[in-house]
Design a protein around this motif. Structure first.
Motif, PDB file in Angstrom:
ATOM      1  N   ALA A 148      55.479  56.372 115.939  1.00 32.01           N
ATOM      2  CA  ALA A 148      56.289  56.180 114.881  1.00 32.01           C
ATOM      3  C   ALA A 148      55.177  55.499 113.871  1.00 32.01           C
ATOM      4  O   ALA A 148      55.567  55.113 112.736  1.00 32.01           O
ATOM      5  N   SER A 149      53.753  55.592 114.163  1.00 29.23           N
ATOM      6  CA  SER A 149      52.889  55.165 113.220  1.00 29.23           C
ATOM      7  C   SER A 149      52.158  56.355 112.259  1.00 29.23           C
ATOM      8  O   SER A 149      52.432  57.479 112.892  1.00 29.23           O
ATOM      9  N   GLU A 150      51.679  55.698 111.508  1.00 26.81           N
ATOM     10  CA  GLU A 150      51.257  56.900 110.661  1.00 26.81           C
ATOM     11  C   GLU A 150      49.713  56.785 110.577  1.00 26.81           C
ATOM     12  O   GLU A 150      48.935  55.809 110.841  1.00 26.81           O
ATOM     13  N   ASP A 151      48.944  58.090 110.197  1.00 22.11           N
ATOM     14  CA  ASP A 151      47.698  58.020 110.161  1.00 22.11           C
ATOM     15  C   ASP A 151      47.037  57.481 109.075  1.00 22.11           C
ATOM     16  O   ASP A 151      47.693  57.547 107.846  1.00 22.11           O
ATOM     17  N   HIS A 152      45.803  56.979 109.274  1.00 24.30           N
ATOM     18  CA  HIS A 152      45.180  56.463 108.043  1.00 24.30           C
ATOM     19  C   HIS A 152      43.888  57.250 107.692  1.00 24.30           C
ATOM     20  O   HIS A 152      43.044  57.281 108.679  1.00 24.30           O
ATOM     21  N   PRO A 153      43.838  57.396 106.592  1.00 25.34           N
ATOM     22  CA  PRO A 153      42.610  58.510 106.372  1.00 25.34           C
ATOM     23  C   PRO A 153      41.317  57.504 106.165  1.00 25.34           C
ATOM     24  O   PRO A 153      41.479  56.305 105.922  1.00 25.34           O
ATOM     25  N   ILE A 154      40.418  57.951 106.112  1.00 28.10           N
ATOM     26  CA  ILE A 154      38.848  57.352 106.147  1.00 28.10           C
ATOM     27  C   ILE A 154      38.989  56.483 104.742  1.00 28.10           C
ATOM     28  O   ILE A 154      39.133  57.125 103.688  1.00 28.10           O
ATOM     29  N   PRO A 155      38.871  55.348 104.517  1.00 22.83           N
ATOM     30  CA  PRO A 155      38.622  54.578 103.427  1.00 22.83           C
ATOM     31  C   PRO A 155      37.652  55.205 102.356  1.00 22.83           C
ATOM     32  O   PRO A 155      36.368  55.376 102.785  1.00 22.83           O
ATOM     33  N   VAL A 156      38.000  55.449 101.357  1.00 19.32           N
ATOM     34  CA  VAL A 156      37.022  56.042 100.385  1.00 19.32           C
ATOM     35  C   VAL A 156      37.150  55.499  98.917  1.00 19.32           C
ATOM     36  O   VAL A 156      38.218  54.655  98.567  1.00 19.32           O
ATOM     37  N   THR A 157      35.996  55.506  97.994  1.00 20.37           N
ATOM     38  CA  THR A 157      36.209  55.279  96.766  1.00 20.37           C
ATOM     39  C   THR A 157      36.186  56.795  96.018  1.00 20.37           C
ATOM     40  O   THR A 157      35.234  57.384  96.174  1.00 20.37           O
ATOM     41  N   THR A 158      37.089  56.688  95.140  1.00 24.77           N
ATOM     42  CA  THR A 158      37.137  58.054  94.638  1.00 24.77           C
ATOM     43  C   THR A 158      37.325  57.963  93.008  1.00 24.77           C
ATOM     44  O   THR A 158      37.595  57.250  92.334  1.00 24.77           O
ATOM     45  N   VAL A 159      36.607  59.120  92.526  1.00 25.95           N
ATOM     46  CA  VAL A 159      36.605  59.423  91.046  1.00 25.95           C
ATOM     47  C   VAL A 159      37.069  60.701  90.573  1.00 25.95           C
ATOM     48  O   VAL A 159      37.009  61.635  91.319  1.00 25.95           O
ATOM     49  N   ARG A 160      37.987  60.706  89.658  1.00 22.36           N
ATOM     50  CA  ARG A 160      38.619  61.878  89.249  1.00 22.36           C
ATOM     51  C   ARG A 160      38.693  62.103  87.733  1.00 22.36           C
ATOM     52  O   ARG A 160      38.490  60.899  86.953  1.00 22.36           O
ATOM     53  N   GLY A 161      38.673  63.330  87.318  1.00 24.74           N
ATOM     54  CA  GLY A 161      38.699  63.387  86.025  1.00 24.74           C
ATOM     55  C   GLY A 161      38.667  65.060  85.558  1.00 24.74           C
ATOM     56  O   GLY A 161      38.748  65.757  86.443  1.00 24.74           O
ATOM     57  N   ALA A 162      38.354  65.233  84.338  1.00 26.74           N
ATOM     58  CA  ALA A 162      38.263  66.794  84.095  1.00 26.74           C
ATOM     59  C   ALA A 162      36.959  67.108  84.098  1.00 26.74           C
ATOM     60  O   ALA A 162      36.150  66.268  83.843  1.00 26.74           O
ATOM     61  N   ILE A 163      36.652  68.530  84.405  1.00 24.55           N
ATOM     62  CA  ILE A 163      35.287  69.005  84.367  1.00 24.55           C
ATOM     63  C   ILE A 163      35.186  70.325  83.736  1.00 24.55           C
ATOM     64  O   ILE A 163      36.153  71.081  83.802  1.00 24.55           O
ATOM     65  N   ALA A 164      33.942  70.517  83.184  1.00 24.43           N
ATOM     66  CA  ALA A 164      33.850  71.769  82.211  1.00 24.43           C
ATOM     67  C   ALA A 164      33.155  72.644  82.831  1.00 24.43           C
ATOM     68  O   ALA A 164      32.803  73.689  82.364  1.00 24.43           O
ATOM     69  N   ASN A 165      32.747  72.816  84.266  1.00 22.32           N
ATOM     70  CA  ASN A 165      32.027  73.767  84.713  1.00 22.32           C
ATOM     71  C   ASN A 165      32.498  73.657  86.257  1.00 22.32           C
ATOM     72  O   ASN A 165      33.557  73.078  86.663  1.00 22.32           O
ATOM     73  N   THR A 166      31.943  74.637  87.129  1.00 27.36           N
ATOM     74  CA  THR A 166      32.407  74.828  88.361  1.00 27.36           C
ATOM     75  C   THR A 166      31.324  74.380  89.555  1.00 27.36           C
ATOM     76  O   THR A 166      30.768  75.503  89.975  1.00 27.36           O
ATOM     77  N   PRO A 167      30.962  73.143  89.678  1.00 26.92           N
ATOM     78  CA  PRO A 167      29.766  72.905  90.341  1.00 26.92           C
ATOM     79  C   PRO A 167      30.212  73.064  91.854  1.00 26.92           C
ATOM     80  O   PRO A 167      31.171  72.865  92.260  1.00 26.92           O
TER      81      PRO A 167
END
Lengths: 410, 662
Positions: free
Chosen positions: A33-52
């Motif tokens: 009945a327990s849930e999986d926990h992902p690896i803790p991360v620090t996340t940055v998100r936003g728009a991007i103008a190229n495709t790296p």
């Protein structure tokens, strides 16, 4: 009646069944009945103008951080980084068409930071700020994060007009990223209006707490310290700081307790990491001298100690010694706008308040004690012992971080 | 049979003679001599489960330092062999051989060998041998409980007992019965007898003082615990009990105990320099007193023959504790207020003894109107500096009240010592709180009618420890965590030694810098079989505790008001002669205004809700007893304090045991 016998028989079987149940089957039931926990991360998100293919985060000292995951979808990206706090970081996204950049003033631990766009505007602003840093003789390690935020806001506004910043933006747009050459005069002109320095804070002082975890260090009696008297030497450990405002402190503001690791009122060990990677005020990576910087009110009094543990670990086997604390009064003795206190781990004979093992201390020290008779109270900042000869040599002003400055205007 | 013997006998008779000799010379079949020898064996296996990642077979180990047998997951077995002997009708003996508890079934290869990295003088860090946990896990067999008991032909003496004892012959206020985990670790010489035509019975004892837990810093001289002390091998405690029964209605009992802790004189010339008669050396080290403690009680029981429904009991107690700080560190000052003793000083700063009186009177009226209604009344008054240092540490209860700490599933008890031991226990065991300073009264109404047994309690407590500006920095131990209802259900060893998860006050915390406290307790209990289905029994409990503390007199913003509400119900079913089961639920709600904080930073409200569900089962058959308990513990703690996020507990835990003796 027959049914009753059946029930009783089932119950008897159930009794023995319970024998089996007490063999770890609870874990199977509960874990299902327990849930999986992902690896803790620090996340940055936003728009991007190229495709790296990748986006590189670079710390202020130039160290690149290996990302955990990168997802680029259409014009947006999500970058998962090792769980940590990042200050004045640089994001670089390169593809076949060019290189885009931005600066990120601050990312909190275990957080998601949205709106960090990587495009021509952010790249132009980054180039201008780099020029401003150079011109003003400062670095990303030292500059206050909020000043970076202000600088970007100001430059973005200027890019919408006809100022020099707009010309830099046009050059970046033309090149599809960082231009091979830039008109230095234009960039210099744009950078001239970027303020990256501010006055020293009138009430807060940058407090640099360092602990030397090298073997062979000496305590206040000049005896060799046994680092592992109370601490278990296990793989995967690092240094943590824990403390709080002392009850004798004239300043009693809960926000500082939170900074020091006692948000809930009780000290919580192994939560506030110290650094030995050349970041966050640490002067040299890998020298086993761990650093924490925190801005505290001048005159505040704190209690603290160091723990050698894994994040979230408890006291036993991690703290310098059981019970008692180190004490420090936030006094800038050499008037360099820093309070720099370097301790030796597990030194019970210097600024430990009770059960102090210094043979001249009488078993305890207070805010006025000067056991080593150098004219400076034991609970204040003190000169560094630069050659481990148990003699304090000189005050050294930190160079890996600047002093606390006045808060940026909103 | 020798070869020479065989050679002189006719061959034909060899078989018969050989068989006869074999019968004569072969050892007798093994057979216990029931006249003078008795063996008893026992195997006990325990299993623990909790949805965490700890390993061990003891939920709550030593909080300081945690013993590495502590943990919440694993199965462990112990075996004990008790040997009782009778040398004569005057001399009997006993001994227990018992394996060390704590080896997990999963630890196949454990042999007690902790691998040591000699070059680095540390534990071998990358030890993959699987045999790395040490002797605690090696199931070694230890000699325990050895005694000799003799009835010598000496006037007045009935028995002399030499060796192990559980010290159960005295009382909780003087020398208390040893807790289960230490059951026969105590050793001494005990003499019991009588005189004056058996109207006076006595029990005298010289007990080897345990080097841990009696004395300043919980030691009688262990230098690692207290660097100023290093001598514990000659520390003894003396106790005497006198029982006098002047009439069949009246019984009087006087008990006294005295603890004496020696240290070697640090300044003795033999210890400070070379052997030289002119320096005063004489190859003899003088001794200094580190700690002295004395306790005494006088109690009386009156049961008038003309009123067999009436029982009156009373007890007065006295305690004296003096610490020599030349040889004992001040643990109030140095150990953040954790100390089993007070460090009082007089006006000139010199150590002085902590002395206190205590008393209680109980009136019990058993069904005086033959209506199934009984009434018990108790008045108690425990001095603010009373302390039974060698008294019962747990598994005792000296007051009538349910107290504050007891709940539905977790029982509670009240004891007059700072030396409580809520440790080395599992999550389902009872908790104890200290009553030092308690002053109040209890009324308990009991109803027994048919299948129903019920009781209603009302208790009011104020505190002799109420004081402004008490010196908790140097003299009075506050045990650091002074605020809020204690939560035994959420208590864990290491975490809550440091109170990381905010589990409320320490049950030993009776001294505060500022206190003006009083408490109301109301408890309703009922238990009954269900008419027509006597195999089914239910028990219910309701409890309300209203606890207030105005703290600092001139600060209106620090007043604590705590309300604890508890509801509990359990249904038990004896399904067959062998199998019984039960299902229970407990709810608690704590509303605490200004629970935690400080005079400097202010105080903040807490609200706590707890739900506990429990399933129990037992199976008893042919000398085997199996018990199983499964619990779900759900707690939400809301904290108003800035920087203190709300907390929650979603804990599953289980305990099973199988036990058989023969």
């Amino acid at each position: 009646m027959k049914h009753m016998h059946d029930v009783i028989r089932v119950i008897g079987v159930g009794g023995f069944g319970a024998l089996l149940f007490g063999c770890g089957l609870e874990a199977i039931a509960v874990d299902a009945a327990s849930e999986d926990h992902p690896i803790p991360v620090t996340t940055v998100r936003g728009a991007i103008a190229n495709t790296p293919e990748t986006i590189i985060l670079t710390r202020p000292d130039g160290e690149e951080v290996e990302p955990i995951a990168l997802a680029v979808s259409g014009a947006t990206y999500r970058l998962d980084l090792p769980d940590a706090a990042y200050t004045n970081a640089r994001l670089t996204a390169a593809d076949d068409d060019g290189t885009l950049m931005t600066l990120v003033p601050a990312i909190e631990v275990e957080s998601v930071l949205d709106g960090v766009d990587i495009d021509a505007r952010s790249t132009a602003a980054t180039l201008i700020v780099d020029q401003a840093l150079s011109a003003q003789g400062t670095t990303l390690q030292i500059v206050q994060s909020c000043l970076l935020t202000q600088a970007f806001d100001k430059l973005y506004t200027e890019m919408d007009g006809e100022a020099a910043a707009a010309e830099v933006l046009a050059a970046v747009e033309d090149a599809g990223g960082v231009p091979e050459t830039l008109d230095e005069a234009v960039v210099g002109s744009a950078a001239a209006g970027v303020a990256l320095e501010s006055g020293v804070h009138p009430t807060l002082i940058r407090t640099v707490l360092e602990v030397d975890f090298n073997e062979g260090r000496q305590d206040g009696n000049c005896d060799n310290i046994s680092r592992f008297r109370w601490v278990e030497d296990e793989p995967g450990k690092q240094m943590y700081f824990v403390g709080g405002l002392h009850e004798d402190s004239p300043v009693q503001d809960l926000q500082y307790n939170a900074l020091l690791g006692s948000a809930s009122g009780s000290w919580t060990p192994n939560q506030i990491p110290m650094y030995d990677d050349g970041t966050n005020g640490d002067e040299a990576a890998g020298d086993n001298i761990w650093t924490l910087t925190v801005d505290l009110p001048r005159g505040a009094r704190i209690g603290y100690k160091y723990t050698w543990g894994q994040r979230g670990q408890l006291w036993t086997g991690t703290e310098e010694w059981p019970g008692n604390q180190r004490i420090l009064e936030v006094v800038d003795v050499n008037e360099d706008d820093f309070v720099r206190r370097r301790d030796n781990f597990a030194d019970e004979a210097t600024n430990k308040d009770k059960s102090n093992l210094n043979r001249s201390s009488g078993g305890e020290i207070d805010w006025e004690s000067d056991v080593n008779d150098d004219g400076i109270p034991d609970a204040w900042e003190r000169p560094l012992d630069l050659d481990n000869d148990c003699m304090l040599d000189m005050f050294v002003t930190p160079t890996a971080i600047g002093p606390a400055t006045v808060d940026c205007e909103e | 049979m020798s070869a020479r013997t065989a050679s002189i006998l006719p061959v034909g008779g060899l078989v018969a003679v050989g068989a006869a000799l074999a019968c004569l010379l072969a050892p007798a079949p093994a057979r216990a001599d029931t006249d003078n020898f008795e063996l008893n064996g026992k195997i006990y296996t325990k299993y623990l489960y909790k949805n965490d990642d700890s390993a061990g077979c003891l939920s709550l180990s030593n909080p300081f330092w945690p013993d590495n047998i502590g943990g919440n997951n694993g199965a462990c077995t112990e075996f004990e062999l008790t040997i009782l002997g009778r040398a004569s009708k005057y001399v009997t003996t006993g001994v227990r051989l018992k394996s060390r508890f704590g080896a997990l079934w999963q630890g196949w290869w454990e042999n007690g060998d902790v691998r040591w990295d000699y070059p680095n003088d540390t534990l071998f860090v990358e030890n993959t041998s699987g045999e790395s946990l040490g002797m605690n896990h090696a199931q070694y067999v230890k000699l325990r409980g050895a005694f000799i008991r003799v009835a010598p032909p000496i006037p007045t003496v009935r028995w002399v007992h030499i060796g192990a004892s559980d010290l159960g012959m005295f009382n909780e206020w003087t020398v208390g019965k040893v807790r289960y985990i230490d059951r026969d670790n105590a050793n001494g010489v005990f003499v019991e007898g009588d005189f004056a035509d058996r109207t006076v019975q006595y029990h005298a004892a010289a007990i080897a003082t345990p080097k841990l837990f009696i004395g300043p810093r919980w030691t009688s001289g262990l230098s690692n615990a207290d660097p100023r002390a290093d001598y514990w091998a000659s520390d003894w405690t003396y106790a005497l009990k006198l029982d006098y029964r002047p009439s069949s209605a009246l019984a009087l009992r006087l008990i006294g105990s005295y603890v004496h802790d020696w240290e070697a004189d640090d300044n003795d010339p033999d210890a400070t320099g070379p052997s030289d008669v002119e320096r005063g050396t004489n190859r003899a080290i003088e001794r200094e007193i580190r700690y002295q403690g004395a306790n005494a009680t006088l109690d009386a029981r009156l049961s008038p023959e003309s009123m067999d429904w009436l029982n009156l009991t009373g007890l007065v107690a006295y305690s004296y504790n003096l610490v020599n700080t030349d040889y004992a560190a001040n643990s109030v000052r140095d150990d953040q207020g954790f100390s089993p003793l007070l460090y009082l000083v007089d006006g000139e700063g010199e150590p002085e003894a902590a002395q206190g009186f205590a008393g209680k009177v109980r009136v019990e009226m058993y069904d005086p109107f033959e209506a199934g209604v009984s009434l018990k009344l108790e008045y108690f008054n425990i001095g603010s500096e009373f302390n039974a240092i060698f008294g019962a540490r747990r598994e005792g209860d000296v007051l009538l009240t349910d107290g504050i700490i007891g709940s539905g599933f977790i029982k509670g008890g009240q004891l007059p010592t700072l030396n409580l031991a809520n440790e080395f226990i599992d999550f389902d065991e009872a908790w104890y709180e200290t009553i030092i300073g308690w002053h109040g009264a209890t009324a308990l109404l009991e109803l027994q009618r048919g299948l129903l047994a019920a009781s209603l309690e009302g208790t009011f407590v104020t505190y002799n420890t109420n004081q402004q500006g008490r010196d908790t920095d140097n003299q009075y131990p506050d045990f650091l965590y002074t605020d809020g209802f204690t939560d035994p259900q959420a208590f864990t060893a290491d975490q809550d030694y440091g109170n990381i998860y905010d589990r409320g006050s320490d049950p030993r915390s009776v001294y505060k810098e500022f206190q003006d406290r009083q408490t109301l307790i109301a408890v309703l209990n009922a238990e009954s079989a269900i008419p027509g289905a006597e195999d089914l029994k239910f028990a219910v409990k309701g409890k309300w505790v209203h606890d207030t503390d105005s703290r600092k007199a001139d600060n209106a913003e620090d007043d604590y008001v705590g309300d604890l509400f508890l509801g509990y119900g359990m249904l038990k079913w004896q399904a067959t002669n062998e199998f019984a089961t039960g299902l229970g639920y407990e709810w608690q709600r704590w509303d605490e205004e200004r629970r935690s904080g400080s005079q400097e930073q202010g105080f903040y409200d807490y609200a706590t809700t707890k739900h506990t569900g429990r399933l129990v089962a037992s199976y008893t058959f042919g000398g085997l007893t199996f018990n199983y308990l499964l619990e779900y513990f759900h707690k939400d703690q809301e904290r108003d304090r800035p920087g203190s996020p709300d907390q929650q507990w979603r804990v599953w835990r289980a305990k099973a045991s199988v036990e058989t003796g023969w």
